[in-house]
Design a protein around this motif. Structure first.
Motif, PDB file in Angstrom:
ATOM      1  N   PRO A 107       0.981  -1.231  -0.041  1.00  0.00           N
ATOM      2  CA  PRO A 107       0.024   0.127   0.184  1.00  0.00           C
ATOM      3  C   PRO A 107       0.919   1.274   0.035  1.00  0.00           C
ATOM      4  CG  PRO A 107      -0.007  -1.100   2.100  1.00  0.00           C
ATOM      5  CD  PRO A 107       0.677  -1.959   1.235  1.00  0.00           C
ATOM      6  N   PRO A 108       0.453   2.351  -0.562  1.00  0.00           N
ATOM      7  CA  PRO A 108       1.283   3.570  -0.596  1.00  0.00           C
ATOM      8  C   PRO A 108       1.341   4.092   0.894  1.00  0.00           C
ATOM      9  CG  PRO A 108      -1.111   4.106  -1.499  1.00  0.00           C
ATOM     10  CD  PRO A 108      -0.689   2.463  -1.247  1.00  0.00           C
ATOM     11  N   PRO A 109       2.509   4.604   1.023  1.00  0.00           N
ATOM     12  CA  PRO A 109       2.733   5.091   2.444  1.00  0.00           C
ATOM     13  C   PRO A 109       2.057   6.179   3.163  1.00  0.00           C
ATOM     14  CG  PRO A 109       4.478   5.653   1.388  1.00  0.00           C
ATOM     15  CD  PRO A 109       3.627   4.813   0.397  1.00  0.00           C
ATOM     16  N   LEU A 110       1.755   6.360   4.299  1.00  0.00           N
ATOM     17  CA  LEU A 110       1.009   7.602   4.772  1.00  0.00           C
ATOM     18  C   LEU A 110       1.880   8.615   4.476  1.00  0.00           C
ATOM     19  CD1 LEU A 110      -1.824   8.076   6.222  1.00  0.00           C
ATOM     20  CD2 LEU A 110      -0.274   8.726   8.227  1.00  0.00           C
ATOM     21  N   ASP A 111       1.210   9.978   3.718  1.00  0.00           N
ATOM     22  CA  ASP A 111       1.911  11.060   3.313  1.00  0.00           C
ATOM     23  C   ASP A 111       2.040  12.161   4.628  1.00  0.00           C
ATOM     24  OD1 ASP A 111       3.067  13.358   2.203  1.00  0.00           O
ATOM     25  OD2 ASP A 111       1.558  13.481   0.440  1.00  0.00           O
ATOM     26  N   LEU A 112       2.898  11.677   4.960  1.00  0.00           N
ATOM     27  CA  LEU A 112       3.118  12.568   6.582  1.00  0.00           C
ATOM     28  C   LEU A 112       3.295  14.202   6.170  1.00  0.00           C
ATOM     29  CD1 LEU A 112       5.039  10.253   8.950  1.00  0.00           C
ATOM     30  CD2 LEU A 112       2.559  10.658   8.957  1.00  0.00           C
ATOM     31  N   GLN A 113       4.150  14.481   5.135  1.00  0.00           N
ATOM     32  CA  GLN A 113       4.356  15.655   4.847  1.00  0.00           C
ATOM     33  C   GLN A 113       3.168  16.460   4.626  1.00  0.00           C
ATOM     34  OE1 GLN A 113       7.212  17.416   5.342  1.00  0.00           O
ATOM     35  NE2 GLN A 113       8.106  15.741   6.363  1.00  0.00           N
ATOM     36  N   GLY A 114       2.548  15.843   3.773  1.00  0.00           N
ATOM     37  CA  GLY A 114       1.163  16.390   3.040  1.00  0.00           C
ATOM     38  C   GLY A 114      -0.021  16.406   4.195  1.00  0.00           C
ATOM     39  N   LEU A 115       0.103  15.608   5.228  1.00  0.00           N
ATOM     40  CA  LEU A 115      -0.683  15.458   6.454  1.00  0.00           C
ATOM     41  C   LEU A 115      -0.451  16.820   7.114  1.00  0.00           C
ATOM     42  CD1 LEU A 115      -2.941  14.225   7.978  1.00  0.00           C
ATOM     43  CD2 LEU A 115      -1.262  12.813   9.295  1.00  0.00           C
ATOM     44  N   LEU A 116       0.744  17.232   7.434  1.00  0.00           N
ATOM     45  CA  LEU A 116       1.193  18.302   8.191  1.00  0.00           C
ATOM     46  C   LEU A 116       0.901  19.682   7.651  1.00  0.00           C
ATOM     47  CD1 LEU A 116       4.641  17.161   9.529  1.00  0.00           C
ATOM     48  CD2 LEU A 116       2.743  17.374  10.718  1.00  0.00           C
ATOM     49  N   ARG A 117       0.762  19.575   6.234  1.00  0.00           N
ATOM     50  CA  ARG A 117       0.463  20.802   5.511  1.00  0.00           C
ATOM     51  C   ARG A 117      -1.373  20.922   5.147  1.00  0.00           C
ATOM     52  NH1 ARG A 117       5.078  19.491   2.549  1.00  0.00           N
ATOM     53  NH2 ARG A 117       3.519  18.672   0.909  1.00  0.00           N
ATOM     54  N   ALA A 118      -1.981  20.030   5.512  1.00  0.00           N
ATOM     55  CA  ALA A 118      -3.452  19.911   5.065  1.00  0.00           C
ATOM     56  C   ALA A 118      -4.124  20.807   6.062  1.00  0.00           C
ATOM     57  CB  ALA A 118      -3.748  18.525   5.385  1.00  0.00           C
ATOM     58  N   THR A 119      -5.258  21.218   5.432  1.00  0.00           N
ATOM     59  CA  THR A 119      -6.302  22.032   6.110  1.00  0.00           C
ATOM     60  C   THR A 119      -7.176  21.280   6.816  1.00  0.00           C
ATOM     61  OG1 THR A 119      -6.164  23.587   4.441  1.00  0.00           O
ATOM     62  CG2 THR A 119      -8.040  23.847   5.722  1.00  0.00           C
ATOM     63  N   PRO A 120      -7.403  21.366   8.237  1.00  0.00           N
ATOM     64  CA  PRO A 120      -8.307  20.651   8.806  1.00  0.00           C
ATOM     65  C   PRO A 120      -9.850  21.267   8.762  1.00  0.00           C
ATOM     66  CG  PRO A 120      -7.128  21.891  10.290  1.00  0.00           C
ATOM     67  CD  PRO A 120      -6.666  22.179   8.964  1.00  0.00           C
ATOM     68  N   ARG A 121     -10.953  20.257   8.976  1.00  0.00           N
ATOM     69  CA  ARG A 121     -12.254  20.860   8.943  1.00  0.00           C
ATOM     70  C   ARG A 121     -12.875  19.796  10.189  1.00  0.00           C
ATOM     71  NH1 ARG A 121     -10.485  24.517   7.104  1.00  0.00           N
ATOM     72  NH2 ARG A 121     -11.173  25.807   5.151  1.00  0.00           N
ATOM     73  N   THR A 122     -13.610  20.342  11.058  1.00  0.00           N
ATOM     74  CA  THR A 122     -14.163  19.667  12.196  1.00  0.00           C
ATOM     75  C   THR A 122     -15.619  18.956  11.599  1.00  0.00           C
ATOM     76  OG1 THR A 122     -13.350  21.305  13.715  1.00  0.00           O
ATOM     77  CG2 THR A 122     -15.217  19.709  14.651  1.00  0.00           C
ATOM     78  N   ILE A 123     -15.657  17.592  12.072  1.00  0.00           N
ATOM     79  CA  ILE A 123     -16.791  16.874  11.749  1.00  0.00           C
ATOM     80  C   ILE A 123     -17.631  16.672  12.893  1.00  0.00           C
ATOM     81  CG2 ILE A 123     -17.828  14.921  10.215  1.00  0.00           C
ATOM     82  CD1 ILE A 123     -15.219  15.210   8.509  1.00  0.00           C
ATOM     83  N   ASP A 124     -17.069  15.720  13.575  1.00  0.00           N
ATOM     84  CA  ASP A 124     -17.620  15.187  14.888  1.00  0.00           C
ATOM     85  C   ASP A 124     -19.039  14.642  14.643  1.00  0.00           C
ATOM     86  OD1 ASP A 124     -15.812  15.852  16.785  1.00  0.00           O
ATOM     87  OD2 ASP A 124     -16.658  17.970  16.981  1.00  0.00           O
ATOM     88  N   ARG A 125     -18.775  13.370  13.768  1.00  0.00           N
ATOM     89  CA  ARG A 125     -20.113  12.538  13.471  1.00  0.00           C
ATOM     90  C   ARG A 125     -19.777  11.345  14.044  1.00  0.00           C
ATOM     91  NH1 ARG A 125     -23.608  11.533   8.347  1.00  0.00           N
ATOM     92  NH2 ARG A 125     -24.390   9.284   9.167  1.00  0.00           N
ATOM     93  N   ARG A 126     -20.900  11.035  14.780  1.00  0.00           N
ATOM     94  CA  ARG A 126     -20.752   9.668  15.651  1.00  0.00           C
ATOM     95  C   ARG A 126     -21.551   8.677  15.145  1.00  0.00           C
ATOM     96  NH1 ARG A 126     -20.145   9.173  21.610  1.00  0.00           N
ATOM     97  NH2 ARG A 126     -19.580  11.254  21.574  1.00  0.00           N
ATOM     98  N   GLU A 127     -21.182   7.473  15.218  1.00  0.00           N
ATOM     99  CA  GLU A 127     -21.625   6.116  14.728  1.00  0.00           C
ATOM    100  C   GLU A 127     -21.491   5.193  15.667  1.00  0.00           C
ATOM    101  OE1 GLU A 127     -23.626   5.877  12.129  1.00  0.00           O
ATOM    102  OE2 GLU A 127     -23.229   7.611  10.879  1.00  0.00           O
ATOM    103  N   GLY A 128     -22.588   4.260  15.551  1.00  0.00           N
ATOM    104  CA  GLY A 128     -22.558   3.048  16.600  1.00  0.00           C
ATOM    105  C   GLY A 128     -23.862   2.957  17.198  1.00  0.00           C
ATOM    106  N   LEU A 129     -24.264   1.484  17.428  1.00  0.00           N
ATOM    107  CA  LEU A 129     -25.526   0.934  17.872  1.00  0.00           C
ATOM    108  C   LEU A 129     -25.260   1.175  19.336  1.00  0.00           C
ATOM    109  CD1 LEU A 129     -26.289  -1.979  15.393  1.00  0.00           C
ATOM    110  CD2 LEU A 129     -27.194   0.563  15.221  1.00  0.00           C
ATOM    111  N   PRO A 130     -26.471   1.098  19.753  1.00  0.00           N
ATOM    112  CA  PRO A 130     -26.813   1.021  21.445  1.00  0.00           C
ATOM    113  C   PRO A 130     -26.046  -0.281  22.067  1.00  0.00           C
ATOM    114  CG  PRO A 130     -28.878   1.570  20.735  1.00  0.00           C
ATOM    115  CD  PRO A 130     -27.901   1.294  19.368  1.00  0.00           C
TER     116      PRO A 130
END
Length: 228
Positions: A107-130
């Motif tokens: 698998p392609p490696p995780l692009d850590l350099q790109g991750l550090l420069r990425a723009t974050p956006r908050t989502i906070d979506r929750r999933e899961g049954l009782p």
């Protein structure tokens, strides 16, 4: 007559057999037994004749002796030491070497350099049954070519995600680590492949699977811009 002949045998003398009368007439005398048997013969009469039997560790030699009226004594070496048997080997023709199969592409490696420069956006979506541990899609980080989705499995520090997939197949580029009581997972996907139908699923080993829809109606305005 009255000449001494020396007989040298090829190995140590273990036993020498002969008729006693013949041995006396032939004037047999054992000179040495090791490392090779050596005997001398000095006939006392022209009528001297007989057969001697030499026995060594591996060989038995029988020698007929007879006195001669003429001649001179000399050294005679009997039975050269046996050469070791030649081991016959059949050399089979080897088939031509086949080319090595191409190495499996990981698998392609995780692009850590790109991750550090990425723009974050908050989502906070929750999933899961009782009764299940809740999993939360905390945020998404957007780079030029890639998107990183960050999930938390609450209270799942001792758990492990063993599969991540979406509508295009398995996603093999992701990392996970325990953080306090929770398990954090970062999933990397190509930005150009994200669409309104994108669904990302995560399966916990020996546990449930969680599915997150990346749609404009459930995510932030940043996704709305992405899907235009």
């Amino acid at each position: 007559m009255n000449q001494t002949t020396t007989l040298v045998f090829p190995e140590p003398l273990k036993q020498l057999r002969s008729q006693s009368r013949e041995a006396a007439l032939l004037g047999l005398s054992v000179e040495q037994t090791k490392p090779m048997g050596v005997i001398t013969v000095r006939p006392t009469t022209l009528a001297a004749r007989g057969t001697i039997e030499f026995r060594g560790p591996t060989r038995v030699l029988r020698v007929m002796l007879e006195a001669a009226a003429e001649g001179t004594g000399r050294e005679v070496r009997l039975g050269a030491p046996p050469s070791p048997p030649v081991e016959e080997r059949s050399v089979a023709a080897l088939p031509p070497a086949s080319p090595a199969p191409p190495a499996a592409q990981g698998p392609p490696p995780l692009d850590l350099q790109g991750l550090l420069r990425a723009t974050p956006r908050t989502i906070d979506r929750r999933e899961g049954l009782p009764g299940q541990r809740p999993m939360i899609l905390k945020d998404a980080l957007f780079g030029d070519d890639l998107v990183w989705l960050r999930f938390h499995l609450e209270g799942g520090a001792s758990d492990r995600v063993d599969r991540v997939w979406w509508e295009k197949g398995d996603i093999t580029t992701y990392v996970q680590e325990a953080s306090g009581k929770d398990l954090r997972i970062v999933v990397q996907i190509p930005r150009a492949a994200v669409s309104k139908k994108t669904r990302v699923s995560l399966k916990v080993a020996a546990g449930p699977a969680y599915r997150f829809a990346l749609t404009p109606s459930t995510l932030t305005s940043f996704f709305k811009e992405l899907f235009k």
